[in-house]
Design a protein around this motif. Structure first.
Motif, short mmCIF file in Angstrom:
data_model
loop_
_atom_site.label_atom_id
_atom_site.label_comp_id
_atom_site.label_asym_id
_atom_site.label_seq_id
_atom_site.Cartn_x
_atom_site.Cartn_y
_atom_site.Cartn_z
N THR A 82 0.83 -1.20 0.00
CA THR A 82 0.00 0.00 0.00
C THR A 82 0.87 1.25 0.00
N LEU A 83 0.32 2.31 -0.54
CA LEU A 83 0.96 3.63 -0.54
C LEU A 83 0.11 4.59 0.26
N GLY A 84 0.75 5.47 0.98
CA GLY A 84 0.01 6.53 1.67
C GLY A 84 0.20 6.54 3.16
N GLY A 85 -0.15 5.48 3.84
CA GLY A 85 -0.02 5.47 5.29
C GLY A 85 -0.81 6.59 5.92
N GLY A 86 -0.30 7.11 6.99
CA GLY A 86 -0.99 8.20 7.68
C GLY A 86 -0.47 9.56 7.30
N GLY A 87 0.68 9.59 6.59
CA GLY A 87 1.26 10.87 6.25
C GLY A 87 0.97 11.26 4.83
N ALA A 88 1.47 12.42 4.45
CA ALA A 88 1.23 12.93 3.10
C ALA A 88 2.50 13.06 2.31
N ALA A 89 3.57 12.40 2.74
CA ALA A 89 4.83 12.48 2.02
C ALA A 89 4.66 11.95 0.61
N SER A 90 5.08 12.75 -0.36
CA SER A 90 4.83 12.38 -1.76
C SER A 90 5.71 11.24 -2.21
N GLU A 91 6.83 10.99 -1.57
CA GLU A 91 7.71 9.93 -2.02
C GLU A 91 7.77 8.80 -1.02
N GLU A 92 6.73 8.62 -0.27
CA GLU A 92 6.68 7.54 0.71
C GLU A 92 6.69 6.19 0.01
N PRO A 93 7.60 5.26 0.38
CA PRO A 93 7.65 3.97 -0.29
C PRO A 93 6.44 3.13 0.05
N PRO A 94 6.17 2.10 -0.77
CA PRO A 94 5.03 1.22 -0.49
C PRO A 94 5.18 0.54 0.85
N ARG A 95 4.07 0.36 1.55
CA ARG A 95 4.07 -0.34 2.83
C ARG A 95 3.98 -1.84 2.59
N ASP A 96 4.87 -2.60 3.24
CA ASP A 96 4.83 -4.05 3.17
C ASP A 96 4.08 -4.53 4.39
N THR A 97 2.84 -4.95 4.20
CA THR A 97 1.98 -5.25 5.34
C THR A 97 2.09 -6.69 5.81
N ALA A 98 3.06 -7.45 5.27
CA ALA A 98 3.21 -8.82 5.75
C ALA A 98 4.64 -9.14 6.11
N ALA A 99 5.60 -8.45 5.51
CA ALA A 99 6.99 -8.80 5.71
C ALA A 99 7.43 -8.65 7.16
N ASP A 100 6.80 -7.71 7.89
CA ASP A 100 7.22 -7.49 9.27
C ASP A 100 6.39 -8.30 10.26
N ASP A 101 5.58 -9.23 9.75
CA ASP A 101 4.73 -10.02 10.63
C ASP A 101 5.45 -11.32 10.98
N ASN A 102 6.00 -11.42 12.17
CA ASN A 102 6.81 -12.57 12.55
C ASN A 102 6.00 -13.85 12.65
#
Length: 638
Positions: A82-102
């Protein structure tokens, strides 16, 4: 039967390779999840891909996550980036919503998935596009003489006819009977050491683990020999994808695209099916209509409603006149061909996308800050895709478009476009620049009719090839001047418009990008699609566009009145429009300076060759030979 469409007349060998549960496989390989673990790829509340282990537990695509977890508690759900998150940074990288799930794995938790929010984020499928690119690289490397058509992100058609011809001629020596068949006793392998996959006996080479609806392939049939060779090629390609990337795939091997696609879907996963011509009639007779390409939607529904047809064979039994009455002559004949398995469509290379789009739907809003934030998020997705496309295909988009729904037409897509802004530095597409330009387009040309807005998109298109590396200097547009002919015509000026240059040295030609590229002349914030044409000159009966810029003036400060332009013509340097389209303002200034120096040198040579004359009989006389601007150094590619 229409003889020209009959499969017996087609000696092509076409493969259709379809990746098995592609998105799910990408995530399993990336996260190291075993193949026997049920895995689904999630986008917001729905499932968009389900592996075969999950299907065995009753999980299907488009099922809601909650329902799927009740049916299969050990289901591992991986959300797309996903892109966006909670901030408005225009160059925010995609969020990896599974890679950090141990806890991802058998029975893994989906706590990471719970953190996504479709109200503030945008789904991004770039991970799967990259995986597709890696697959295509392998296919091109192993099948360099074949035509490869990207049908979608997880499937390709491959015309391996040339490879089959080569392999049969180079690796085998088979002798035809007088009746046209192949003598199985003389079908021998003369070069098995060069191809370990073909070192078995002819009968083994015919199998390749393929499923053949009509029974084993026949070494006495030329069609079967060719399809068997194609089956071997399919097996090697699928094996390479599995070995190098870890993805399984299924394949269909047939004499046309329609049958090859049907074949790849008949037996999955990780299997391949060969459909010889003799098997087509029996196969199509009982084949569900939805299994035939383009018949799974409204067309299939209409055939079922009007004629009660649910199989291809049932449609084939419908009188042609009835189909013509309902669909028209052209479409009716196409339907008849398809349900008989007849298809002449060529495999065509389609890897280069015609455009790239990033879009997002949301709740109606007139809040400009919210809209500007969504544009920034869309730019963050589009920019790296543009950079990757430029690196892969050596081309650059010339047009930036903004698509929107809203206002008094919330269900209608509308588009406004402008020239792609020029990117500073090394020219790599910049998120901030794209975002700023797209926002200006929306603010100036969309907001008045698009608020409240319910959907936004930005796209890049209208591509132009980039010049060959190391060939971007102004000298690439210059040609050596020939001495004028007796009639005063400059042969160097005439160039190669109409054919060979009569034995003279072939001049350098501008690249495709120089002819077709477009960069806004006023800088990266300019919304004009092309530089303003100051005047048009007629030469040799043809119009030749150019932009006249006085040497003493900054680019873009053209004189407004024709009379003033004429007064400045003697001191002006003229750059061709195609050159202005591919250089920024700073580069234009440098080129103008260089062009002015070249002009002065050339004028000096002209004065010397004319005995120092500087009057009308010298420099200005002689027609084009005395043209006093740099346009005489330029030619257009014919």
């Amino acid at each position: 039967m229409r003889p020209e469409q009959a499969p017996q007349g087609d000696t092509r060998v076409i493969l259709h390779i379809d990746l098995d549960c592609f998105y799910a496989q990408v995530e399993q390989v990336r996260l190291g999840i075993p193949r026997d673990v049920p895995v689904a790829v999630q986008q917001w509340e729905g499932l968009i891909a389900v592996n075969y282990a999950a299907r065995a537990k009753g999980i299907t695509r488009h099922m809601r996550v909650g329902e799927a977890k009740i049916k299969c508690p050990d289901l591992v759900c991986v959300h797309v980036e996903t892109l966006g998150g909670g901030g408005a940074a225009s160059e925010e990288p995609p969020r990896d919503t599974a890679a950090d799930d141990n806890s991802i794995g058998a029975g893994g938790s989906t706590t990471a998935i719970d953190r996504v929010d479709r109200l503030t984020q945008k789904a991004c499928l770039e991970r799967y596009r990259r995986a597709n690119s890696e697959i295509l690289k392998i296919l091109h490397k192993l099948a360099p003489t074949s035509v490869i058509e990207k049908a979608s992100i997880d499937e390709v058609y491959i015309d391996v006819t040339a490879m089959v011809d080569s392999e049969l001629q180079g690796k085998y020596n088979y002798h035809k009977f007088e009746g046209g068949g192949v003598d199985d006793n003389k079908f021998t392998n003369h070069n098995s050491d060069n191809n370990k996959n073909l070192e078995a006996s002819p009968s083994d080479a015919f199998s390749w683990g393929s499923i053949v609806p009509s029974g084993p392939l026949n070494p006495g049939s030329e069609f079967d020999v060719r399809l068997a060779c194609g089956a071997g090629i399919a097996c090697r390609l699928r094996g390479a994808i599995l070995e190098k990337l870890g993805y399984t795939s299924s394949a269909g091997i047939a004499t046309n695209k329609l049958l090859a696609k049907i074949g790849s879907a008949l037996h999955k996963p990780n299997l391949q099916t060969v459909i010889p011509p003799r098997a087509v009639d029996d196969l199509m007779k009982d084949l569900p209509l939805k299994k035939v390409k383009n018949f799974g939607g409204k067309l299939g529904q209409k055939l079922e409603e009007q004629f009660g047809c649910t199989t291809a064979g049932a449609v084939a039994a419908v009188p042609l006149e009835s189909l013509i009455k309902l669909f028209g002559a052209e479409k009716a004949r196409w339907i008849v061909d398809a349900v008989h398995g007849w298809n002449n469509d060529p495999v065509e290379e389609k890897e280069k996308p015609r455009s790239m789009l990033a879009a997002k739907s949301f709740n109606p809003t007139s809040d400009t800050a919210s809209i500007q934030r969504w544009i920034a998020i869309l730019a963050a997705e589009l920019a790296p895709r543009m950079a990757s496309d430029e690196d892969t295909f050596r081309r650059r988009a010339r047009t930036l478009s903004v698509h929107f729904r809203g206002g008094n037409a919330p269900n209608q897509d509308r588009t406004r476009q402008a020239a792609m802004p020029k990117f500073s530095g090394n020219g790599v597409p910049c998120v901030e620049t794209i975002s700023r330009t797209a926002w200006e387009i929306f603010k100036m040309r969309c907001a008045g009719e698009g608020l409240p807005c319910v959907r936004l998109g930005i796209s890049a298109g209208d591509f132009a090839e980039l010049p060959v590396q190391g060939k971007s200097a102004i000298t690439n547009f210059l040609v050596a001047r020939e001495k004028p002919s007796s009639g005063g015509r400059d042969e160097g000026e005439k160039g190669n418009h109409d054919g060979p240059n009569n034995g003279s040295k072939r001049p350098l030609e501008p690249s495709t990008a120089a002819r077709d590229g477009a960069v806004p002349k006023g800088g990266e914030d300019c919304l004009l699609p092309y530089p303003k044409i100051a005047k048009e000159k007629k030469e040799d009966g043809q119009k030749k566009s150019c932009v006249t810029i006085p040497v003493s003036a900054a680019p873009g400060e053209e004189k407004g009145k024709e009379k003033e332009e004429e007064e400045e013509e003697e001191e002006a340097v003229v750059l061709p429009e195609e050159l202005l389209r591919i250089v920024d303002i700073a580069e234009q200034r440098r080129l103008l300076k260089e062009a002015t120096m070249l002009k002065a040198l050339e004028d000096g040579k002209n004065r010397g060759s004319n005995g120092g004359g500087g009057g009308k009989g010298g420099n200005k006389g002689g027609g084009k030979g005395g043209q006093s601007n740099i346009s005489r150094f330029f030619i257009r590619k014919s």
